[in-house]
Design an enzyme around this catalytic site. Structure first.
Site, PDB file in Angstrom:
ATOM      1  N   ASN A 213       9.425   4.088   3.356  1.00 51.13           N
ATOM      2  CA  ASN A 213       9.105   3.713   4.737  1.00 51.13           C
ATOM      3  C   ASN A 213      10.331   3.080   5.366  1.00 51.13           C
ATOM      4  OD1 ASN A 213       6.332   3.367   3.222  1.00 51.13           O
ATOM      5  ND2 ASN A 213       5.867   3.527   5.388  1.00 51.13           N
TER       6      ASN A 213
ATOM      7  N   HIS B 105       9.014   6.828   8.352  1.00 52.68           N
ATOM      8  CA  HIS B 105       9.613   6.931   7.015  1.00 52.68           C
ATOM      9  C   HIS B 105      11.095   7.247   7.194  1.00 52.68           C
ATOM     10  CE1 HIS B 105       6.021   6.922   4.274  1.00 52.68           C
ATOM     11  NE2 HIS B 105       5.438   7.045   5.455  1.00 52.68           N
TER      12      HIS B 105
ATOM     13  N   HIS C 248       4.606   4.394  12.691  1.00 51.98           N
ATOM     14  CA  HIS C 248       4.772   4.293  11.237  1.00 51.98           C
ATOM     15  C   HIS C 248       5.851   5.303  10.829  1.00 51.98           C
ATOM     16  CE1 HIS C 248       2.761   4.111   7.081  1.00 51.98           C
ATOM     17  NE2 HIS C 248       3.463   5.231   6.984  1.00 51.98           N
TER      18      HIS C 248
ATOM     19  N   CYS D 289       4.566   8.911   0.169  1.00 51.49           N
ATOM     20  CA  CYS D 289       3.176   9.343   0.123  1.00 51.49           C
ATOM     21  C   CYS D 289       3.051  10.343  -1.018  1.00 51.49           C
ATOM     22  CB  CYS D 289       2.759   9.990   1.441  1.00 51.49           C
ATOM     23  SG  CYS D 289       1.085  10.658   1.373  1.00 51.49           S
TER      24      CYS D 289
ATOM     25  N   ARG E 253       0.834  -1.217   0.000  1.00 51.85           N
ATOM     26  CA  ARG E 253       0.000   0.000   0.000  1.00 51.85           C
ATOM     27  C   ARG E 253       0.867   1.265   0.000  1.00 51.85           C
ATOM     28  NH1 ARG E 253      -0.606   4.747   2.605  1.00 51.85           N
ATOM     29  NH2 ARG E 253      -0.160   3.718   4.585  1.00 51.85           N
ATOM     30  N   ASP E 254       1.569   1.502   1.103  1.00 51.76           N
ATOM     31  CA  ASP E 254       2.308   2.761   1.212  1.00 51.76           C
ATOM     32  C   ASP E 254       3.463   2.797   0.218  1.00 51.76           C
ATOM     33  OD1 ASP E 254       2.913   5.250   2.108  1.00 51.76           O
ATOM     34  OD2 ASP E 254       3.322   4.697   4.176  1.00 51.76           O
TER      35      ASP E 254
HETATM   36  P1  HMG Z   1     -12.683  14.308  -3.716  1.00 52.43           P
HETATM   37  O1  HMG Z   1     -12.155  14.573  -5.088  1.00 52.43           O
HETATM   38  O2  HMG Z   1     -12.839  15.447  -2.779  1.00 52.43           O
HETATM   39  O3  HMG Z   1     -14.074  13.533  -3.663  1.00 52.43           O
HETATM   40  O4  HMG Z   1     -11.740  13.204  -3.084  1.00 52.43           O
HETATM   41  P2  HMG Z   1     -15.172  13.123  -4.680  1.00 52.43           P
HETATM   42  O5  HMG Z   1     -16.217  12.497  -3.855  1.00 52.43           O
HETATM   43  O6  HMG Z   1     -15.510  14.281  -5.565  1.00 52.43           O
HETATM   44  O7  HMG Z   1     -14.486  11.983  -5.563  1.00 52.43           O
HETATM   45  C1  HMG Z   1     -13.707  12.201  -6.701  1.00 52.43           C
HETATM   46  C2  HMG Z   1     -13.877  11.039  -7.646  1.00 52.43           C
HETATM   47  O8  HMG Z   1     -13.406   9.842  -7.047  1.00 52.43           O
HETATM   48  C3  HMG Z   1     -15.341  10.750  -7.998  1.00 52.43           C
HETATM   49  O9  HMG Z   1     -15.341  10.191  -9.300  1.00 52.43           O
HETATM   50  C4  HMG Z   1     -15.739   9.694  -7.026  1.00 52.43           C
HETATM   51  O10 HMG Z   1     -16.781   8.861  -7.492  1.00 52.43           O
HETATM   52  C5  HMG Z   1     -14.468   8.902  -6.887  1.00 52.43           C
HETATM   53  P3  HMG Z   1     -16.029  10.982 -10.531  1.00 52.43           P
HETATM   54  O11 HMG Z   1     -17.440  11.190 -10.122  1.00 52.43           O
HETATM   55  O12 HMG Z   1     -15.253  12.283 -10.648  1.00 52.43           O
HETATM   56  O13 HMG Z   1     -15.827  10.058 -11.695  1.00 52.43           O
HETATM   57  N1  HMG Z   1     -14.325   8.285  -5.576  1.00 52.43           N
HETATM   58  C6  HMG Z   1     -14.012   6.998  -5.377  1.00 52.43           C
HETATM   59  N2  HMG Z   1     -13.778   5.984  -6.228  1.00 52.43           N
HETATM   60  C7  HMG Z   1     -13.476   4.787  -5.687  1.00 52.43           C
HETATM   61  N3  HMG Z   1     -13.367   4.571  -4.349  1.00 52.43           N
HETATM   62  C8  HMG Z   1     -13.587   5.573  -3.473  1.00 52.43           C
HETATM   63  C9  HMG Z   1     -13.919   6.837  -3.984  1.00 52.43           C
HETATM   64  N4  HMG Z   1     -14.201   8.021  -3.397  1.00 52.43           N
HETATM   65  C10 HMG Z   1     -14.441   8.880  -4.384  1.00 52.43           C
HETATM   66  N5  HMG Z   1     -13.466   5.349  -2.154  1.00 52.43           N
HETATM   67  C11 HMG Z   1     -11.147  11.470  -1.524  1.00 52.43           C
HETATM   68  C12 HMG Z   1     -11.854  12.811  -1.738  1.00 52.43           C
HETATM   69  C13 HMG Z   1     -11.055  11.206  -0.036  1.00 52.43           C
HETATM   70  C14 HMG Z   1     -11.971  10.387  -2.226  1.00 52.43           C
HETATM   71  C15 HMG Z   1      -9.734  11.566  -2.180  1.00 52.43           C
HETATM   72  O14 HMG Z   1      -9.098  12.688  -1.646  1.00 52.43           O
HETATM   73  C16 HMG Z   1      -8.885  10.358  -1.925  1.00 52.43           C
HETATM   74  O15 HMG Z   1      -9.177   9.269  -2.390  1.00 52.43           O
HETATM   75  N6  HMG Z   1      -7.762  10.555  -1.169  1.00 52.43           N
HETATM   76  C17 HMG Z   1      -6.857   9.480  -0.786  1.00 52.43           C
HETATM   77  C18 HMG Z   1      -5.419   9.911  -0.993  1.00 52.43           C
HETATM   78  C19 HMG Z   1      -4.476   8.866  -0.464  1.00 52.43           C
HETATM   79  O16 HMG Z   1      -4.716   7.678  -0.575  1.00 52.43           O
HETATM   80  N7  HMG Z   1      -3.371   9.340   0.106  1.00 52.43           N
HETATM   81  C20 HMG Z   1      -2.353   8.506   0.648  1.00 52.43           C
HETATM   82  C21 HMG Z   1      -2.760   7.735   1.884  1.00 52.43           C
HETATM   83  S1  HMG Z   1      -2.476   8.505   3.450  1.00 52.43           S
HETATM   84  C22 HMG Z   1      -0.832   8.269   3.775  1.00 52.43           C
HETATM   85  O17 HMG Z   1      -0.120   7.894   2.889  1.00 52.43           O
HETATM   86  C23 HMG Z   1      -0.318   8.483   5.157  1.00 52.43           C
HETATM   87  C24 HMG Z   1      -0.030   7.163   5.898  1.00 52.43           C
HETATM   88  O18 HMG Z   1       0.861   6.348   5.161  1.00 52.43           O
HETATM   89  C25 HMG Z   1       0.593   7.447   7.281  1.00 52.43           C
HETATM   90  C26 HMG Z   1       1.768   8.415   7.221  1.00 52.43           C
HETATM   91  O19 HMG Z   1       2.780   8.117   6.555  1.00 52.43           O
HETATM   92  O20 HMG Z   1       1.641   9.444   7.845  1.00 52.43           O
HETATM   93  C27 HMG Z   1      -1.325   6.380   6.138  1.00 52.43           C
HETATM   94 MG    MG Z   2       3.134   6.516   5.168  1.00 49.75          MG
END
Ligand code: HMG
Ligand code: MG
Length: 306
Positions: free
Chosen positions: A250, A210, A208, A241, A16-17
């Site tokens: 990581n 990095h 967690h 990320c 994932r990450d």
């Molecule tokens: P948005 O653009 O504000 O929301 O995104 P939306 O509702 O307008 O959705 C946009 C499009 O995505 C739409 O499609 C939705 O249908 C679709 P369209 O109508 O334009 O064709 N959609 C989805 N499709 C499939 N599955 C879904 C989904 N939701 C919406 N679940 C949203 C808001 C939260 C969806 C977006 O910002 C997002 O997906 N963000 C995730 C980003 C991400 O994964 N970042 C990395 C993870 S966090 C991290 O890495 C930190 C961590 O490792 C810890 C650390 O290191 O600190 C955990």
């Molecule tokens: Mg991370």
């Protein structure tokens, strides 16, 4: 001599990450083979993918298919990130063992990562947590930027504690502290856990890390001394990320396993099997991996067969 925990628990987050941050998109079959190899290593949990918007993270758009194709090994938890109800619905269909919601202690990071303020993210998570509980799914609550934010700089540990309290109030089962950009040094880890006094013991959290600046292992060692036993780590050092510039890599699982096992703080993970998984993903990506033990023990140059 300061006593260390007898065992640690590893959540392998490479699929994932790690893969969410790669420029090239790894094929579904290679992801499945990677995860199946990781299932042989002895890790307690594997973060398989994210049910996020494919527009935001195209690298993981095949989460549903990956879940349907992996061979699950009894005793291992196969988890995934979910940002909203849509993600939860997909996760339920995929029969995941645990879901992770992810909030940030920094406002700007929250907006860049999930397009919501911290308050909005809590409102968004509330119905998600309720539905996950109805389905009896365990829920992890990630907090990003627990030491610093790529946009705002240093983060107040008090803000991290406040967010942890809000997530616990929502009903998450565990708190995972994300040092998103790899700037922490051991004293930051101490200050963070000092702030948690009276809320959560170090042993009740997951850390967690990095390794962007080569300090992840030093932080892990300090955390072990404080009593942390649960760590996220990433095979061969995959990771980062997409919404945190510079968050490359990581903490490598092999490096953590080597450190801990050598100190009789047993990880239960077999290095040779990790090497095999690491070789597979390095070949699929066609690049050298950053994990130190992975490189030092020649895993990256071995025959290449996985
Ligand atoms: P948005 O653009 O504000 O929301 O995104 P939306 O509702 O307008 O959705 C946009 C499009 O995505 C739409 O499609 C939705 O249908 C679709 P369209 O109508 O334009 O064709 N959609 C989805 N499709 C499939 N599955 C879904 C989904 N939701 C919406 N679940 C949203 C808001 C939260 C969806 C977006 O910002 C997002 O997906 N963000 C995730 C980003 C991400 O994964 N970042 C990395 C993870 S966090 C991290 O890495 C930190 C961590 O490792 C810890 C650390 O290191 O600190 C955990
Ligand atoms: Mg991370």
């Amino acid at each position: 001599m300061m006593s260390l925990p007898a065992t640690i628990r590893i959540n392998e987050v490479g699929p994932r990450d790690g893969l969410q941050n790669e420029k090239s998109i790894v094929s579904t079959n290679d992801k499945v083979a990677f995860i199946d190899l990781l299932s042989q290593t002895g890790v307690a949990e594997i973060e398989v993918s994210s049910f996020v918007s494919p527009k935001w993270v195209p690298q993981l758009s095949d989460a549903d298919e990956v879940f349907s194709k992996i061979t699950r090994r009894e005793g291992i938890i196969y988890s995934a990130l979910v940002p909203n109800l849509r993600g939860l619905e997909r996760a339920l269909n995929a029969n995941v063992d645990k879901v992770s919601i992810f909030a940030s202690a920094s406002e700007t990071f929250s907006r860049k990562n999930i397009n919501a303020t911290i308050d909005e993210s809590i409102d968004r998570f509330r119905p998600l947590v309720e539905e996950a509980k109805k389905a009896a799914l365990p829920i992890r609550g990630y907090i990003s930027c627990v030491v610093a934010c790529p946009y705002e700089g240093p983060v107040d540990p008090g803000a991290v504690r406040d967010l942890a309290e809000r997530l616990l109030d929502l009903g998450v089962d565990e708190i995972d502290l994300g040092e998103t950009i790899g700037v922490a040094v051991p004293t930051d880890i101490e200050m963070l856990y000092d702030e948690f006094e009276g809320l959560l013991e170090p042993s009740q959290t997951t850390l967690h890390l990095h390794n962007t600046r080569g300090t992840a292992l030093a932080c892990a060692y300090r955390a072990l001394q404080l009593g942390v036993t649960r760590f996220d780590a990433s095979c061969a050092g995959l990771g980062g990320c997409p919404y945190a510039p510079g968050a490359a890599g990581n903490l490598a699982t092999e490096d953590l396993v080597y450190l801990c096992d050598q100190m009789n703080c047993m990880s239960g993970v077999e290095l040779e099997k990790l090497f095999k998984a690491g070789r597979h993903i390095a070949l699929a990506l066609g690049r050298k991996m950053t994990g130190r033990v992975f490189s030092a023990d020649g895993a990256d140059t071995a025959s290449g067969s996985s």
